[in-house]
Scaffold this active site. Structure first.
Site, PDB file in Angstrom:
ATOM      1  N   ARG A   1       0.977  -1.358  -0.194  1.00 46.98           N
ATOM      2  CA  ARG A   1      -0.107   0.028   0.045  1.00 46.98           C
ATOM      3  C   ARG A   1       0.823   1.269  -0.005  1.00 46.98           C
ATOM      4  NH1 ARG A   1      -4.478  -0.398   4.504  1.00 46.98           N
ATOM      5  NH2 ARG A   1      -4.671   1.748   4.032  1.00 46.98           N
TER       6      ARG A   1
ATOM      7  N   ASN B   1      -0.167   2.221   7.491  1.00 47.39           N
ATOM      8  CA  ASN B   1      -0.116   1.327   6.177  1.00 47.39           C
ATOM      9  C   ASN B   1      -0.210   2.159   4.842  1.00 47.39           C
ATOM     10  OD1 ASN B   1      -1.083  -1.385   7.413  1.00 47.39           O
ATOM     11  ND2 ASN B   1      -2.605  -0.019   8.442  1.00 47.39           N
TER      12      ASN B   1
END
Length: 448
Positions: A22, A228
């Site tokens: 990500r 993330n």
């Protein structure tokens, strides 16, 4: 190690198998940096203060993560089948006592919060303790549903009712339980979900089904935020920098414009250090009391001793030691060099691989030519040496105590103590030539 219960050993399992997908990075998430240090290193530093044992779970072909984790044991999750599956890879290291599962992409948990987690686990009749937070934007975090201070369940945002989504207590994912019980719960977790993965949060359901009391320990969002994405990494960096700035000022450091100063996690500043705006500290910097770091300077891998003045617009690189009361001025770069007590290099100078004695003065524009294209060489300058402006010191070369190097000199041979060195061609003056040359050029310009 400061575990709350010395009679019960505690193990921390650090999950670090995540990829940087990500973040659109070829580097594992655990290796992304905050304040100059990989995320996993932050977590190891805080966990090692609280737990007796640490074990790190990594993915295949993550040699850099394994190297960072040393000397703690590492196990490999060959298939990424979820967080509960990852924790089970470390089962052989659970031992007796308590086990906590932490995340490398949740790296800012303080040792104080981890201590509170263990203390909550040791409270009467508490079989499972977890960390929770109340973020300003709860968003898609899983919600912790509690009654009378005890956790009933964790509901993922996608599965939550409107009433459950209105709950602001959110799950941070960190769990702590007795090793034997934790092991049993992990083995009982199922993967009957959309992703077919074994989720660590399902352990809470196992505990509640067993009639075990589950307690939530609340901590600040800045400690428990997950990372993330690049945006979340930047948000965590901002939170960590704010924490480091506050700690520095609480310890007696003056930050003239705190929001413009950036620290590394290991930056060490003594009381009565003054840091002006727009200063960046890289890894491995120690600054002693009374020193001043002036605006737009960058320091890494160096020591600045008492009452020294650095900058503005100075750069100190790895291996540099600046002596007591010494001065490094604007547009001066110093690398792998010792600058003695009271020595000065105030303007437009490069000092590399050098040793400079006390109270020596290095003139503007001086360069130590330390690299011949193949090897680095050292320049040694004694005490009370005066080096004139625009001197070129071609290493290896030594300049003796109390010597003087004339401005504009190119020094290729050692200079004895007390000597004066000239290393420049003889000046010649040509009468009237300057005027005639200007007249010739001016006529050429006027005639096109």
């Amino acid at each position: 190690m400061t575990s709350p219960s010395a009679s019960r050993p505690a193990t921390a399992v650090l999950l670090a198998a995540g990829l940087g997908t990500r973040m659109k990075s070829s580097r594992p998430k655990a290796m992304q940096r905050l304040a100059g240090r990989p995320m996993l290193a932050h977590l190891i530093a805080s966990a090692s203060e609280v737990f007796d044992r640490l074990v790190v779970v990594i993915g295949p072909e993550m040699g850099d993560v394994a190297e960072l984790a040393a000397p703690y044991p590492v196990v490999i999750q060959h298939e990424r089948l979820g967080t509960a599956h990852a924790a089970l890879q470390a089962e052989a290291y659970f031992g007796d006592g308590d086990v906590a599962v932490l995340y490398a992409d949740n790296p800012l948990i303080s040792s104080e919060t981890l201590t509170r987690l263990l203390e909550a686990r040791h409270a009467p009749e508490v079989g499972l303790a977890l960390l929770a937070m109340r973020p300003a934007e709860p968003g898609r975090y899983g919600r912790v549903i509690a009654q009378d201070g005890l956790v009933e369940r964790i509901v993922e945002w996608a599965d939550a009712t409107p009433e459950e989504r209105a709950v602001d207590l959110c799950n941070a994912g960190v769990l702590c339980a007795d090793a034997a019980t934790f092991r049993r719960w992990l083995h009982s977790v199922k993967n009957d979900n959309a992703k077919g993965e074994f989720y660590l949060t399902d352990v809470v359901d196992c505990a509640v089904a067993d009639g075990v009391r589950v307690h939530a320990v609340e901590a600040a969002e800045d400690e428990l935020r997950g990372i993330n994405s690049r945006m979340e990494l930047a948000e965590a960096e901002a939170a960590l920098q704010a924490r480091l700035r506050q700690k520095a000022m609480e310890n007696g450091v003056t930050l003239v414009a705190p929001e413009t100063v950036f620290f590394c996690a290991d930056t060490t500043l003594a009381p009565d250090v003054l840091v002006e705006p727009h200063v960046v500290f890289g890894p491995g910097v120690t600054v002693e009391s009374g020193a001043e770091i002036r605006s737009f300077s960058q320091l890494e891998g160096c020591t600045v001793q008492k009452d020294a003045i650095i900058g503005p617009y100075a750069r100190l690189r790895a291996g540099t030691s600046i002596g007591t009361g010494a001065r490094v001025g604007n547009f001066v770069e110093v690398k792998n060099t010792t600058l003695g007590d009271g020595a000065k290099a105030n303007h437009l100078t490069y000092l590399g691989d050098a040793s400079i004695g006390a109270r020596s003065n290095i003139g503007a524009g001086t360069i130590t030519c330390n690299y011949d294209g193949f090897f680095k060489h050292k320049t040694t300058i004694g005490d009370r040496v005066f080096v004139g402006s625009n001197a070129i010191l071609v290493a290896p070369v030594s300049i003796g105590t109390n010597a003087l190097v004339a401005a504009g000199s190119v020094i290729t041979k050692d200079v004895p103590e007390d000597a004066m060195a000239f290393g420049r061609p003889r000046q010649e003056n040509k009468p009237e030539l300057g005027r005639r040359f200007k007249e010739t050029l001016n006529a050429r310009k006027e005639n096109g």
